[in-house]
Structure formats: structure tokens, C-alpha cells
Scaffold this motif. Structure first.
Motif, short mmCIF file in Angstrom:
data_model
loop_
_atom_site.label_atom_id
_atom_site.label_comp_id
_atom_site.label_asym_id
_atom_site.label_seq_id
_atom_site.Cartn_x
_atom_site.Cartn_y
_atom_site.Cartn_z
N PRO A 141 7.14 3.01 4.86
CA PRO A 141 7.05 1.55 4.88
C PRO A 141 6.73 1.04 6.28
N ARG A 142 5.66 0.27 6.39
CA ARG A 142 5.25 -0.24 7.70
C ARG A 142 5.76 -1.65 7.97
N PHE A 143 6.03 -2.41 6.90
CA PHE A 143 6.40 -3.81 7.09
C PHE A 143 7.61 -4.16 6.22
N PRO A 144 8.76 -3.54 6.51
CA PRO A 144 9.94 -3.75 5.66
C PRO A 144 10.45 -5.19 5.66
N ASP A 145 10.11 -5.96 6.66
CA ASP A 145 10.56 -7.35 6.71
C ASP A 145 9.66 -8.27 5.89
N ALA A 146 8.47 -7.79 5.54
CA ALA A 146 7.51 -8.63 4.83
C ALA A 146 7.40 -8.32 3.35
N PHE A 147 7.75 -7.07 2.96
CA PHE A 147 7.59 -6.65 1.57
C PHE A 147 8.82 -5.88 1.11
N GLN A 148 9.04 -5.87 -0.20
CA GLN A 148 10.10 -5.06 -0.77
C GLN A 148 9.52 -3.69 -1.11
N TYR A 149 10.21 -2.64 -0.71
CA TYR A 149 9.70 -1.27 -0.87
C TYR A 149 10.60 -0.45 -1.79
N LEU A 150 9.94 0.44 -2.51
CA LEU A 150 10.61 1.56 -3.17
C LEU A 150 9.92 2.81 -2.68
#
Length: 227
Positions: free
Chosen positions: A75-84
Motif C-alpha cells: 500500500p502506497r497511500f494508506p491515508d487516501a484509500f482503504q486497503y486489503l
């Protein structure tokens, strides 16, 4: 979401065929494609460009990576997108069916909230397409062949390896069995037990009815013989 199409219907054929006005170019494998409304499939390269992700309206990202790639595919942008993030082995022996429910739940939740989901692995050729094919298969209640063709007609470069393809085939029977169980009326499931209870009650009544009115083996009375 319960989406059904009549077998061999024109609507189903159009869905599987996809847009007919797209001319596939080699460089498009470095881009992502929308497989169904709100669900996009592509390579890791797309997930590294925040501007592109914003332009596409992406809100959720499923990052599927080989464990050896964890240092770069992340994950490169954890503050901008929700990741799994799903750590797997990109080999034919990797069990994808066991991991799929987690991805399915994440995607369903995102879509139900009006989000847009990017599913990617490193190249977007084998690993992530396998997950998307299984999702599309169950979402539209398709055969594995139709689901494969639906995804492939939108991202022409996909090619799940032999092990993944075998699991995709197996998943068709799994989801159909689960669907059949979920559609079976609950009162039908309870009926056999109720019937057994009724049968037991009838057997008890019959046993009571058959009890002799006179004791067949009265106690022995020695004085009774003398009188």
C-alpha cells in the motif's frame, strides 16, 4: 446481490461479450480496466499513481502479492484509500479459494457503500484476475467459462496459471452448492425434525393403547388354589 440472467439470453451474451468498440493495445496491460461497475482490475503500476487513482474514483484497493514481493508491492497511500492486502504465493499450489471470502467481503462492502475498487497483483495477468473471475462468477451467477470470458473480454491480457484455473472451475460447484442451501426454505429444513417428533408421539400413544387391561402375570397367591 442476487443477479440472474436466463441461460443463453441476449442480455447474458451482451454482458459476457462486453464493449465491442475497444481495440486492445499492448500498452493497455499497464493500465486497469473496469470489469463490472465499480470493480477495476489491473497491475501494481496503476496503484502507484495517486493522481490516476483519484481520477478513476478509486476508494478501495485489494493488493494481492507474492510474499517475496512485499517490500515493493505494498500500500502506497494508506491515508487516501482503504486497503486489503493478501499475501500469497504466485504458484499453482497456492490455495486461492481459502482466501477468496475475505476479498469478496471487502469488495462487496466497498460497492455497497458506493465505492470503486481496484484489484491488482504485480502484473495483473494471473493472480488478481483469478480473484476477480471468482467474484464475477458468483456476483452474476455464471459458469466459470462465462466468468472467464467476461473478464478476458475487458482485460485481454489475463492468463491465470493452470492451478488457478483448476480452482476457478472448482469454485463454480462450491458457490452453486452454497446458493442452493441458502435458497432452501427454512420450514423445509425444520419439517423432518417436526415429523420425527410427531412420529415419536404417535408411537408413544400406540404403546399406551396396547397396554393390557388385565395383568397377564398376576402375583401368585397360594391360598387362591385352596378355595
Amino acid at each position: 446481490m442476487d443477479v440472474r440472467f436466463a441461460p443463453n439470453s441476449q442480455e447474458l451474451r451482451d454482458l459476457i461479450q462486453g464493449p465491442g468498440d475497444v481495440e486492445w493495445r499492448y500498452d493497455m496491460r499497464h493500465q486497469c480496466q473496469e470489469i463490472l461497475p465499480g470493480l477495476l482490475l489491473g497491475p501494481f503500476q496503476v496503484s502507484k499513481n495517486q493522481v490516476t487513482l483519484k481520477e478513476l474514483g478509486i476508494s478501495h484497493i485489494v493488493c494481492i502479492r507474492d510474499v517475496k514481493e512485499a517490500f515493493s508491492v505494498r500500500p502506497r497511500f494508506p491515508d487516501a484509500f482503504q486497503y486489503l492486502v493478501l499475501d500469497v504465493q504466485d504458484s499453482e499450489e497456492q490455495n486461492l479459494i481459502r482466501l477468496f471470502p475475505k476479498a469478496q467481503q471487502f469488495i462487496n462492502t466497498a460497492l455497497s457503500l458506493g465505492g470503486r475498487v481496484l484489484v491488482h497483483c504485480n502484473g495483473g495477468i494471473s493472480l488478481s484476475p483469478a480473484f476477480v473471475i471468482m467474484f464475477v462468477m458468483q456476483h452474476y451467477q455464471l459458469s466459470w467459462e462465462d466468468a472467464l470470458h467476461l473478464v478476458q473480454n475487458r482485460r485481454y491480457c489475463i492468463s491465470p496459471n493452470g492451478g488457478f484455473l483448476t480452482q476457478i472451475k472448482e469454485y463454480e460447484s462450491i458457490y452453486k452448492a452454497n446458493l442452493a442451501v441458502s435458497m432452501f426454505p427454512a420450514n423445509h429444513q425444520a419439517a423432518p425434525r417436526r415429523k420425527r417428533e410427531d412420529d415419536d408421539d404417535e408411537e408413544d400413544d400406540e404403546r399406551e393403547d396396547k397396554r393390557p387391561l388385565v395383568d397377564a402375570n398376576p402375583p401368585y397367591d397360594p391360598d387362591a388354589m385352596e378355595s
